[in-house]
Design a protein around this motif. Structure first.
Motif, PDB file in Angstrom:
ATOM      1  N   ARG A  98       0.853  -1.194   0.000  1.00 22.81           N
ATOM      2  CA  ARG A  98       0.000   0.000   0.000  1.00 22.81           C
ATOM      3  C   ARG A  98       0.890   1.245   0.000  1.00 22.81           C
ATOM      4  N   HIS A  99       0.484   2.261  -0.751  1.00 26.35           N
ATOM      5  CA  HIS A  99       1.339   3.450  -0.887  1.00 26.35           C
ATOM      6  C   HIS A  99       0.511   4.718  -0.780  1.00 26.35           C
ATOM      7  N   ARG A 100       1.178   5.788  -0.292  1.00 33.68           N
ATOM      8  CA  ARG A 100       0.541   7.111  -0.300  1.00 33.68           C
ATOM      9  C   ARG A 100       0.763   7.689  -1.679  1.00 33.68           C
ATOM     10  N   VAL A 101      -0.332   8.077  -2.344  1.00 34.66           N
ATOM     11  CA  VAL A 101      -0.233   8.425  -3.751  1.00 34.66           C
ATOM     12  C   VAL A 101       0.614   9.689  -3.971  1.00 34.66           C
ATOM     13  N   ASP A 102       0.415  10.702  -3.112  1.00 37.29           N
ATOM     14  CA  ASP A 102       1.192  11.939  -3.302  1.00 37.29           C
ATOM     15  C   ASP A 102       2.690  11.665  -3.155  1.00 37.29           C
ATOM     16  N   LYS A 103       3.053  10.772  -2.214  1.00 36.03           N
ATOM     17  CA  LYS A 103       4.485  10.437  -2.020  1.00 36.03           C
ATOM     18  C   LYS A 103       5.026   9.680  -3.231  1.00 36.03           C
ATOM     19  N   LEU A 104       4.207   8.774  -3.764  1.00 38.35           N
ATOM     20  CA  LEU A 104       4.621   7.977  -4.932  1.00 38.35           C
ATOM     21  C   LEU A 104       4.986   8.909  -6.092  1.00 38.35           C
ATOM     22  N   ILE A 105       4.170   9.950  -6.253  1.00 33.84           N
ATOM     23  CA  ILE A 105       4.398  10.881  -7.364  1.00 33.84           C
ATOM     24  C   ILE A 105       5.618  11.761  -7.099  1.00 33.84           C
TER      25      ILE A 105
END
Ligand code: GAP
Length: 456
Positions: A98-105
Motif C-alpha cells: 500500500r502506498h501514499r499516492v502523493d508520495k509515490l508521485i
C-alpha cells in the motif's frame, strides 16, 4: 570536515548507546514505533524543558495545559478531522503493498506538487508516466481511496458506532476546547497563549525514516489567541521565534529552511513549516499556522457554547483568531541528534561524539575516579553532592580513555576526574567534551562552573 551521517548509522548508534530502541523488539518489532532508552528519555525531557522555558516561562500571558488524549467525538467533527483528515492511498495489485499516492508521485518527480492534485489527476499522472510500484516495479494499481488517519477505539463493552472514541491526532484541540476555561480561571486578556506537550496518534501507513514518521508521537503545540488584525504580526513573530529556538539549541542556519505553504488547509490564512536537512533531504520539523477564527467558531457551533470574547476596554465582542506554533518532539529530537552526531577521526581511533547543547545533554557531568581503589570513595562523595544540582553519571570501570569515550558518545559536556590531587588539595580536573581540553578547579568551584555552562 564531518562525514555524511546516514540514518542507518544514527539508528545503530542510538540503539548501542541507549537513546532509542525498536518498539517491541523481542517480538520482532512493531512497525513505526520506537522506545526511548535511558539516555533518549533524558534528552527528550530536556528538549521539552527547553521548549517550556522559551514558550511558557519566558512569555507573558502564557499558560501550560495537560488535556486528555481521549476527547468527546464531537470535538473531531467540529475540527473537521472525521471528514477530512485522510491520506490518498493506492494498493499494488501485484505485490499487495500500500502506498501514499502523493508520495509515490513526488518520489518519482520531486518537482511535481502532488498534494495539490485531485485523486483523478493523481491516477492519470501515475498511469501516463507509468510510475512503478517501489516494491515490485510493476504498474498495476487499484483506484485511490481516502484513508482516515485517526485511531479509533471503543468506550465500554459494546463495539458500535455510538461507543467510538478517538486517540487525538493533534494536541491543539485540547487547547481550543479549554480556551474559555483558561481565559476565565487565569483572569487573562487577549492576546494570551496556551501550550501543551503530549502524545498524538496517527495511523500512518508509509514507512517512517526512523522516528520521523511514527504512529505514536509527541507534539509541543502552542496556540496564541488574538484579535483579528494582530494575527499577521503574531504569525511573523512565531515563524521567527521557531527558527530562533532551533538555532539556540545548536542547529546551524544552513541546515534549516522555511517552507511556506502554497496549498492551505481550508481554515488557514497562512502556513509555514521549518525544514531540517535530514539525510534524505529537507523535511518538516515545525509549523506556524494562522488558523483564523475557524476553530473557535466551529467549537461554538458544535457545542452551542458562546466563544465570543468581550473586550472590556472597547466593549467589542469577537471570536479570537489563533496563531499556532507546533513542534514535533520526536522530529526535533531526531534533527538535534543528527546534527550533534560526529564520527571524529583521531590519530589511532574514531571518536563517536554527540555535540549536544549542554542543556539538552542527558548527563551534564561524568564523575570518574582515576584509580578505582584509591579514588572511588571521594568520587562517590562528589557524586552524592553534585547530583543534587544536575544529572551526573558515575563510571569507574575500564581505562580513563575508554570512560571519556563513553561520555563523549552520551553527549556529556563535562567529565570530572578524581585523583590524588583531589584527596590532597581539593582540586579536580574537568575535561570539555568538544575541545577535550582540561581545566583544574577547586571543589567548591565545580557547581558554578557547570551551572553557568548548561544554561539555555
Ligand atoms: N496542530 C497542527 C498539527 O498537528 P501537523 O503539521 O500535522 O500540524 C505538527 O503536525 C508537527 O507534528 C509536525 O511539524 C511534526 O513535527 C509532528 N508530526 C506530525 N505527524 C507526525 C508523525 N506521524 N510522526 C512524528 N511526528 C509527526
Amino acid at each position: 570536515m564531518k562525514d555524511k551521517i546516514t540514518m542507518e548509522k544514527l539508528v545503530t548508534f542510538c540503539k548501542e548507546y541507549g537513546f532509542i530502541y525498536q518498539g517491541s523488539e523481542i517480538y520482532g518489532g512493531l512497525a513505526n514505533t520506537w522506545d526511548y532508552g535511558p539516555l533518549g528519555s533524558r534528552l527528550k525531557n530536556n528538549l521539552k524543558d527547553a521548549w517550556r522555558k522559551r514558550f511558557i516561562q519566558e512569555r507573558k500571558n502564557s499558560f501550560e495545559l495537560d488535556s486528555s488524549i481521549l476527547m468527546h467525538p464531537r470535538v473531531w467533527e467540529a475540527s473537521g478531522h472525521i471528514d477530512s483528515f485522510s491520506d490518498p492511498l493506492i494498493d499494488c495489485k501485484e505485490c499487495k503493498t500500500r502506498h501514499r499516492v502523493d508520495k509515490l508521485i513526488t518520489e518519482f518527480d520531486s518537482t511535481v506538487v502532488a498534494d495539490k492534485m485531485s485523486p483523478k489527476k493523481m491516477i492519470e499522472y501515475i498511469n501516463s508516466h507509468k510510475i512503478p510500484c517501489p516494491k515490485c516495479n510493476k504498474t498495476h494499481f487499484t483506484d485511490i481511496r481516502e484513508f482516515n488517519l485517526m485511531f479509533e477505539t471503543y468506550r465500554g463493552v459494546t463495539e458500535n458506532n455510538k461507543s467510538i472514541i478517538y486517540l487525538r491526532p493533534e494536541n491543539a484541540q485540547g487547547e481550543y476546547v479549554n480556551y474559555l476555561n483558561v481565559l476565565r480561571t487565569m483572569r487573562t486578556k487577549i492576546p494570551f497563549s496556551v501550550g501543551q506537550i503530549g502524545k498524538a496518534f496517527r495511523n500512518e501507513i508509509t514507512p517512517g525514516n526512523f522516528t520521523f514518521r511514527t504512529i505514536e508521537f509527541e507534539q509541543m503545540e502552542y496556540q496564541t489567541f488574538c484579535k483579528k488584525g494582530n494575527d499577521e504580526e503574531l504569525y511573523k513573530f512565531y515563524k521567527e521565534y521557531a527558527k530562533k529556538f532551533y538555532l539556540d539549541l545548536g542547529i546551524p542556519e544552513q541546515k534549516l529552511k522555511y517552507h511556506d505553504h502554497d496549498k492551505l488547509a481550508h481554515y488557514a490564512k497562512a502556513a509555514c513549516d521549518i525544514f531540517y536537512e535530514f539525510p534524505w533531504g529537507f523535511d518538516e520539523i515545525n509549523g506556524t499556522h494562522n488558523r483564523t477564527d475557524y476553530d473557535l467558531k466551529r467549537h461554538q457551533e458544535y457545542s452551542g457554547v458562546s466563544h465570543e470574547y468581550l473586550d472590556l476596554e472597547t466593549n467589542e465582542k469577537y471570536i479570537p483568531y489563533i496563531i499556532e506554533s507546533t513542534y514535533g518532539v520526536d522530529r526535533s529530537l531526531l534533527a538535534l541528534l543528527h546534527n550533534a552526531y560526529e564520527e571524529e577521526k583521531l590519530e589511532n581511533e574514531t571518536r563517536y561524539v554527540l555535540h549536544l547543547h549542554p542543556f539538552l545533554a542527558p548527563y551534564k557531568l561524568g564523575i570518574l575516579p582515576l584509580i578505582k581503589k584509591q579514588h572511588s570513595k571521594k568520587a562517590n562523595e562528589l557524586y552524592e553532592s553534585l547530583s543534587k544540582h544536575f544529572m551526573c553519571s558515575y563510571d569507574e570501570s575500564g581505562s580513563i580513555g575508554k570512560r571519556y569515550r563513553r561520555n563523549d558518545a552520551a553527549g556529556t559536556p563535562y567529565c570530572l576526574t578524581v585523583d590524588d590531587e583531589t584527596i590532597n588539595n581539593n582540586t579536580v580536573t574537568i575535561r570539555d567534551r568538544d575541545t577535550m581540553k582540561q581545566t583544574v578547579l577547586k571543589i567548591d568551584e565545580i557547581i558554578p562552573y557547570i551551572e553557568e555552562r548548561i544554561k539555555f
